[in-house]
Design a protein around this motif. Structure first.
Motif, PDB file in Angstrom:
ATOM      1  N   ILE A 103       0.841  -1.205   0.000  1.00 26.97           N
ATOM      2  CA  ILE A 103       0.000   0.000   0.000  1.00 26.97           C
ATOM      3  C   ILE A 103       0.870   1.247   0.000  1.00 26.97           C
ATOM      4  CG2 ILE A 103      -1.595   1.359   1.415  1.00 26.97           C
ATOM      5  CD1 ILE A 103      -2.833  -1.383   2.276  1.00 26.97           C
ATOM      6  N   GLN A 104       1.913   1.260   0.829  1.00 35.01           N
ATOM      7  CA  GLN A 104       2.811   2.408   0.883  1.00 35.01           C
ATOM      8  C   GLN A 104       3.536   2.619  -0.438  1.00 35.01           C
ATOM      9  OE1 GLN A 104       3.612   4.767   3.340  1.00 35.01           O
ATOM     10  NE2 GLN A 104       1.683   4.044   4.146  1.00 35.01           N
ATOM     11  N   ALA A 105       3.767   1.556  -1.171  1.00 41.11           N
ATOM     12  CA  ALA A 105       4.496   1.648  -2.433  1.00 41.11           C
ATOM     13  C   ALA A 105       3.657   2.248  -3.553  1.00 41.11           C
ATOM     14  CB  ALA A 105       5.001   0.266  -2.848  1.00 41.11           C
ATOM     15  N   CYS A 106       2.404   2.529  -3.292  1.00 42.70           N
ATOM     16  CA  CYS A 106       1.526   3.058  -4.336  1.00 42.70           C
ATOM     17  C   CYS A 106       1.542   4.578  -4.417  1.00 42.70           C
ATOM     18  CB  CYS A 106       0.106   2.562  -4.112  1.00 42.70           C
ATOM     19  SG  CYS A 106      -0.055   0.788  -4.348  1.00 42.70           S
ATOM     20  N   THR A 107       2.327   5.267  -3.622  1.00 40.95           N
ATOM     21  CA  THR A 107       2.380   6.718  -3.704  1.00 40.95           C
ATOM     22  C   THR A 107       3.088   7.140  -4.979  1.00 40.95           C
ATOM     23  OG1 THR A 107       4.446   6.849  -2.489  1.00 40.95           O
ATOM     24  CG2 THR A 107       2.421   6.983  -1.189  1.00 40.95           C
ATOM     25  N   VAL A 108       2.779   8.346  -5.434  1.00 40.69           N
ATOM     26  CA  VAL A 108       3.330   8.834  -6.697  1.00 40.69           C
ATOM     27  C   VAL A 108       4.055  10.153  -6.463  1.00 40.69           C
ATOM     28  CG1 VAL A 108       2.736   9.639  -9.015  1.00 40.69           C
ATOM     29  CG2 VAL A 108       1.490   7.733  -8.013  1.00 40.69           C
ATOM     30  N   ASN A 109       5.184  10.313  -7.099  1.00 44.43           N
ATOM     31  CA  ASN A 109       5.931  11.565  -7.077  1.00 44.43           C
ATOM     32  C   ASN A 109       6.370  11.836  -8.507  1.00 44.43           C
ATOM     33  OD1 ASN A 109       7.616  13.714  -6.773  1.00 44.43           O
ATOM     34  ND2 ASN A 109       8.870  12.805  -5.168  1.00 44.43           N
ATOM     35  N   ARG A 110       5.690  12.741  -9.160  1.00 45.71           N
ATOM     36  CA  ARG A 110       5.955  13.008 -10.574  1.00 45.71           C
ATOM     37  C   ARG A 110       7.177  13.896 -10.797  1.00 45.71           C
ATOM     38  NH1 ARG A 110       0.381  12.820 -10.002  1.00 45.71           N
ATOM     39  NH2 ARG A 110      -0.631  11.306 -11.356  1.00 45.71           N
ATOM     40  N   ASN A 111       7.797  14.368  -9.725  1.00 44.26           N
ATOM     41  CA  ASN A 111       8.947  15.252  -9.852  1.00 44.26           C
ATOM     42  C   ASN A 111      10.272  14.503  -9.895  1.00 44.26           C
ATOM     43  OD1 ASN A 111       7.343  17.606  -9.746  1.00 44.26           O
ATOM     44  ND2 ASN A 111       7.189  17.371  -7.544  1.00 44.26           N
ATOM     45  N   VAL A 112      10.227  13.186  -9.844  1.00 47.75           N
ATOM     46  CA  VAL A 112      11.432  12.377  -9.818  1.00 47.75           C
ATOM     47  C   VAL A 112      11.466  11.512 -11.074  1.00 47.75           C
ATOM     48  CG1 VAL A 112      12.733  10.624  -8.546  1.00 47.75           C
ATOM     49  CG2 VAL A 112      11.341  12.270  -7.297  1.00 47.75           C
ATOM     50  N   ILE A 113      12.601  11.533 -11.762  1.00 48.60           N
ATOM     51  CA  ILE A 113      12.792  10.648 -12.901  1.00 48.60           C
ATOM     52  C   ILE A 113      13.325   9.329 -12.353  1.00 48.60           C
ATOM     53  CG2 ILE A 113      14.065  10.268 -15.041  1.00 48.60           C
ATOM     54  CD1 ILE A 113      14.253  13.378 -15.249  1.00 48.60           C
ATOM     55  N   VAL A 114      12.630   8.232 -12.661  1.00 49.97           N
ATOM     56  CA  VAL A 114      12.989   6.926 -12.122  1.00 49.97           C
ATOM     57  C   VAL A 114      13.227   5.949 -13.270  1.00 49.97           C
ATOM     58  CG1 VAL A 114      12.256   5.015 -10.648  1.00 49.97           C
ATOM     59  CG2 VAL A 114      11.510   7.335 -10.115  1.00 49.97           C
TER      60      VAL A 114
END
Length: 192
Positions: free
Chosen positions: A14-25
């Motif tokens: 569940i914790q792994a479902c967060t999104v951060n669009r400011n990071v290139i992965v």
């Protein structure tokens, strides 16, 4: 006991479902050679963020244990082992010993960090880490100035955790995205 591990795994997913669009992965499957010369499968993750602060300011802040924990909590928190005194600044070739907790309350166990390279001139840190079921957690940090007041912060992580490598990769991806987000917020709030 099975129910406890099922709960922990569920919470981590569940914790792994967060999104951060400011990071290139980027993520890739790789092979590494262990100390016995055997080839093992591993994962390589790369995270890159643009920050509105100087490379030197980020470098100086990152040398501090409290700062590193601040940008990592509650996803991951390191606590010095009983009787262990964390140095004011990281020391090249030194091994630091911690207890790792994830999600603010799930104890994972011992975590060891060997500071293989600390290059203040080029703003590069290379660690060799391990602990619990994770046999390889090698993190290379690079901070590249883009101007006097901006920089690019980059983490390159190579990890291996046996049959839990895929699961650990999912958690690590979320953890580093979160850390980059917190780093960006900290820079904005504190003007570093």
């Amino acid at each position: 006991m099975k129910e406890f591990f099922a709960l922990v795994i569920g919470l981590l997913i569940i914790q792994a479902c967060t999104v951060n669009r400011n990071v290139i992965v980027t993520k890739e499957k790789i092979e590494i050679v262990n100390q016995k010369g055997k080839t093992k499968k591993a994962r390589k993750l790369t995270f890159e963020s643009e920050l509105d602060c100087s490379a030197k300011q980020i470098w100086d802040a990152y040398q501090n244990f409290d700062f590193m924990n601040k940008i990592s909590k509650p996803k991951g928190k390191l606590k010095p082992k009983k009787g262990y005194q964390v140095p004011e600044k990281w020391i090249k070739s030194k091994i630091d010993s911690f207890n790792l907790t994830v999600l603010g309350f799930v104890p994972i166990g011992s975590h060891f960090i060997r500071w293989e390279k600390i290059d203040e001139e080029n703003f590069v840190i290379q660690t060799r880490e391990k602990g619990g079921f994770v046999s390889v957690w090698d993190n290379r940090i690079e901070i590249k100035p883009t101007s006097d007041s901006t920089c690019v912060y980059r983490d390159e992580l190579v990890l291996r955790a046996g049959i839990l490598t895929g699961f650990t990769t999912t958690w690590a991806k979320d953890f580093y995205k979160y850390r980059h987000k917190k780093l960006k917020e900290y820079c904005t709030q504190h003007g570093i």
